[in-house]
Scaffold this motif. Structure first.
Motif, PDB file in Angstrom:
ATOM      1  N   GLU A 199     -51.388  16.762 -26.581  1.00 17.85           N
ATOM      2  CA  GLU A 199     -51.575  16.190 -28.052  1.00 17.85           C
ATOM      3  C   GLU A 199     -50.685  16.809 -28.987  1.00 17.85           C
ATOM      4  N   ASP A 200     -50.542  17.983 -28.930  1.00 18.41           N
ATOM      5  CA  ASP A 200     -49.757  18.521 -30.097  1.00 18.41           C
ATOM      6  C   ASP A 200     -48.376  18.494 -29.771  1.00 18.41           C
ATOM      7  N   ALA A 201     -47.990  18.219 -28.397  1.00 20.35           N
ATOM      8  CA  ALA A 201     -46.767  17.847 -27.878  1.00 20.35           C
ATOM      9  C   ALA A 201     -46.236  16.691 -28.493  1.00 20.35           C
ATOM     10  N   ARG A 202     -47.268  15.746 -27.940  1.00 15.83           N
ATOM     11  CA  ARG A 202     -47.108  14.137 -28.551  1.00 15.83           C
ATOM     12  C   ARG A 202     -46.837  14.015 -29.884  1.00 15.83           C
ATOM     13  N   ALA A 203     -47.603  14.733 -30.787  1.00 20.66           N
ATOM     14  CA  ALA A 203     -47.494  14.677 -32.099  1.00 20.66           C
ATOM     15  C   ALA A 203     -46.076  15.158 -32.648  1.00 20.66           C
ATOM     16  N   ARG A 204     -45.582  16.271 -32.256  1.00 13.23           N
ATOM     17  CA  ARG A 204     -44.420  16.816 -32.352  1.00 13.23           C
ATOM     18  C   ARG A 204     -43.241  16.006 -32.251  1.00 13.23           C
ATOM     19  N   MET A 205     -43.381  15.276 -31.180  1.00 15.23           N
ATOM     20  CA  MET A 205     -42.131  14.297 -30.809  1.00 15.23           C
ATOM     21  C   MET A 205     -42.185  13.123 -31.333  1.00 15.23           C
ATOM     22  N   THR A 247     -36.644   8.429 -33.044  1.00 16.60           N
ATOM     23  CA  THR A 247     -36.804   7.824 -31.551  1.00 16.60           C
ATOM     24  C   THR A 247     -35.548   8.403 -30.764  1.00 16.60           C
ATOM     25  N   ARG A 248     -35.681   8.212 -29.519  1.00 17.43           N
ATOM     26  CA  ARG A 248     -34.586   8.662 -28.757  1.00 17.43           C
ATOM     27  C   ARG A 248     -33.660   7.660 -28.975  1.00 17.43           C
ATOM     28  N   GLU A 249     -33.817   6.263 -29.291  1.00 17.96           N
ATOM     29  CA  GLU A 249     -32.835   5.427 -29.604  1.00 17.96           C
ATOM     30  C   GLU A 249     -31.996   5.615 -30.753  1.00 17.96           C
ATOM     31  N   LYS A 250     -32.679   5.876 -31.741  1.00 22.70           N
ATOM     32  CA  LYS A 250     -32.240   6.487 -32.994  1.00 22.70           C
ATOM     33  C   LYS A 250     -31.158   7.551 -32.915  1.00 22.70           C
ATOM     34  N   ARG A 251     -31.471   8.706 -32.041  1.00 22.69           N
ATOM     35  CA  ARG A 251     -30.496   9.617 -31.885  1.00 22.69           C
ATOM     36  C   ARG A 251     -29.175   9.082 -31.076  1.00 22.69           C
ATOM     37  N   ASP A 304     -17.222  15.760 -37.405  1.00 19.96           N
ATOM     38  CA  ASP A 304     -16.248  14.962 -36.839  1.00 19.96           C
ATOM     39  C   ASP A 304     -16.751  14.352 -35.462  1.00 19.96           C
ATOM     40  N   VAL A 305     -17.450  15.112 -34.830  1.00 20.58           N
ATOM     41  CA  VAL A 305     -18.185  14.487 -33.435  1.00 20.58           C
ATOM     42  C   VAL A 305     -19.716  14.782 -33.424  1.00 20.58           C
ATOM     43  N   VAL A 306     -20.665  14.008 -33.159  1.00 21.92           N
ATOM     44  CA  VAL A 306     -21.852  14.322 -32.875  1.00 21.92           C
ATOM     45  C   VAL A 306     -22.356  14.183 -31.388  1.00 21.92           C
ATOM     46  N   VAL A 307     -22.832  15.308 -30.701  1.00 19.39           N
ATOM     47  CA  VAL A 307     -23.240  15.456 -29.551  1.00 19.39           C
ATOM     48  C   VAL A 307     -24.729  15.483 -29.331  1.00 19.39           C
ATOM     49  N   VAL A 308     -25.297  14.663 -28.733  1.00 15.56           N
ATOM     50  CA  VAL A 308     -26.760  14.567 -28.669  1.00 15.56           C
ATOM     51  C   VAL A 308     -27.210  14.991 -26.996  1.00 15.56           C
ATOM     52  N   VAL A 309     -28.185  15.747 -27.097  1.00 10.53           N
ATOM     53  CA  VAL A 309     -28.778  16.361 -26.021  1.00 10.53           C
ATOM     54  C   VAL A 309     -29.833  15.551 -25.438  1.00 10.53           C
ATOM     55  N   ASP A 310     -29.784  14.671 -24.544  1.00 10.88           N
ATOM     56  CA  ASP A 310     -30.781  13.692 -24.298  1.00 10.88           C
ATOM     57  C   ASP A 310     -31.695  13.917 -23.150  1.00 10.88           C
ATOM     58  N   ALA A 311     -33.061  13.611 -23.272  1.00 11.48           N
ATOM     59  CA  ALA A 311     -34.062  13.988 -22.118  1.00 11.48           C
ATOM     60  C   ALA A 311     -35.040  12.785 -22.141  1.00 11.48           C
ATOM     61  N   SER A 312     -35.574  12.313 -21.224  1.00  7.95           N
ATOM     62  CA  SER A 312     -36.567  11.336 -21.072  1.00  7.95           C
ATOM     63  C   SER A 312     -37.864  12.042 -21.738  1.00  7.95           C
ATOM     64  N   PRO A 313     -38.844  11.180 -22.540  1.00  4.70           N
ATOM     65  CA  PRO A 313     -39.953  11.824 -22.996  1.00  4.70           C
ATOM     66  C   PRO A 313     -40.912  12.487 -22.139  1.00  4.70           C
ATOM     67  N   ALA A 314     -40.771  11.777 -20.958  1.00  7.20           N
ATOM     68  CA  ALA A 314     -41.744  12.289 -19.859  1.00  7.20           C
ATOM     69  C   ALA A 314     -41.003  14.073 -19.667  1.00  7.20           C
ATOM     70  N   GLY A 355     -37.619  20.140 -27.014  1.00  7.56           N
ATOM     71  CA  GLY A 355     -38.156  19.945 -25.559  1.00  7.56           C
ATOM     72  C   GLY A 355     -36.750  19.491 -24.740  1.00  7.56           C
ATOM     73  N   ALA A 356     -35.702  18.948 -25.525  1.00  3.70           N
ATOM     74  CA  ALA A 356     -34.637  18.124 -24.894  1.00  3.70           C
ATOM     75  C   ALA A 356     -33.689  19.101 -24.274  1.00  3.70           C
ATOM     76  N   GLY A 357     -33.650  20.340 -24.937  1.00  5.98           N
ATOM     77  CA  GLY A 357     -32.928  21.691 -24.167  1.00  5.98           C
ATOM     78  C   GLY A 357     -31.524  21.862 -24.814  1.00  5.98           C
ATOM     79  N   LYS A 358     -31.796  21.552 -26.358  1.00  2.00           N
ATOM     80  CA  LYS A 358     -30.604  21.573 -27.328  1.00  2.00           C
ATOM     81  C   LYS A 358     -30.253  23.242 -27.187  1.00  2.00           C
ATOM     82  N   SER A 359     -31.306  23.934 -27.465  1.00  2.00           N
ATOM     83  CA  SER A 359     -30.871  25.474 -27.459  1.00  2.00           C
ATOM     84  C   SER A 359     -30.354  26.035 -26.150  1.00  2.00           C
TER      85      SER A 359
END
Length: 202
Positions: A150-156, A161-165, A125-135, A11-15
């Protein structure tokens, strides 16, 4: 050649970012698409999956019934590990083939959903992270993909975690913005990738 790992939470918009990078001139290698190709009807990959999980994972037309397989493996970590041991090496081999076929001066973007989870950052060589808030992620999954909350929260929750990415990111694209702003941010990152590609060739 500059090898870029592109990742982001569901859901961050990577595609959307990968599509925009292709418009800029990137060569895209999409791990999800390859994962579907390597278990298409008639492939050794599909034969190995059927051998491991039985014919009940096949749809009536002989293709892989992804929903049925998903219901088996996502409830059982050992079975998921078996599936990954079949599919991941095939995806890796096909990705390397596509990378080898790209022009020498290309910026090759590997779209890898589980880059963080599988510890793959050192491959690029480079890691690009697409970031969006959990909300924002939750809103997009419910509103645009029709998931229950419920399903969305389970998949997330099943992802890193956002911090790990963000820890593994060389470049971050903040996608808590409207589409027209995202386009500008992606162009800015593309210009930086091109600069890095040129530097690596000097």
């Amino acid at each position: 050649m500059l090898k870029v790992g592109l990742t982001g939470g569901i859901g961050a918009g990577k595609s959307e970012v990968s599509r925009l990078l292709v418009e800029c001139g990137a060569v895209l290698i999409d791990a999800d698409r390859i994962a579907r190709e390597v278990v298409a009807p008639g492939t050794p990959g599909l034969a190995a999956v059927v051998e491991a999980f039985g014919k009940e994972v096949l749809a009536p037309d002989g293709s892989l019934d992804r929903a049925r397989l998903g219901s088996i493996v996502f409830a059982d970590p050992e079975k998921l590990a078996v599936l990954n041991s079949i599919v991941h090496p095939l995806v890796g081999a096909r990705s390397r083939e596509l990378e080898t076929a790209a022009p020498e001066d290309a910026v090759v973007v590997h779209d890898v959903p589980l880059l963080t989870e599988n510890g793959l950052a050192p491959l690029y060589d480079v890691v690009v992270v697409v970031d969006a808030s959990p909300a924002t992620q939750l809103d997009r999954l419910v509103r645009l993909r029709g998931m229950t909350e419920e399903d969305a929260r389970a998949r997330m929750g099943a992802q890193a975690t956002r911090e790990k990415r963000l820890e593994i990111a060389d470049l971050v694209i903040d996608n808590d913005v409207p589409m027209e702003q995202l386009e500008g941010r992606v162009r800015g990152v593309w210009e930086e990738l091109v600069r890095r590609a040129h530097r690596s060739q000097e």
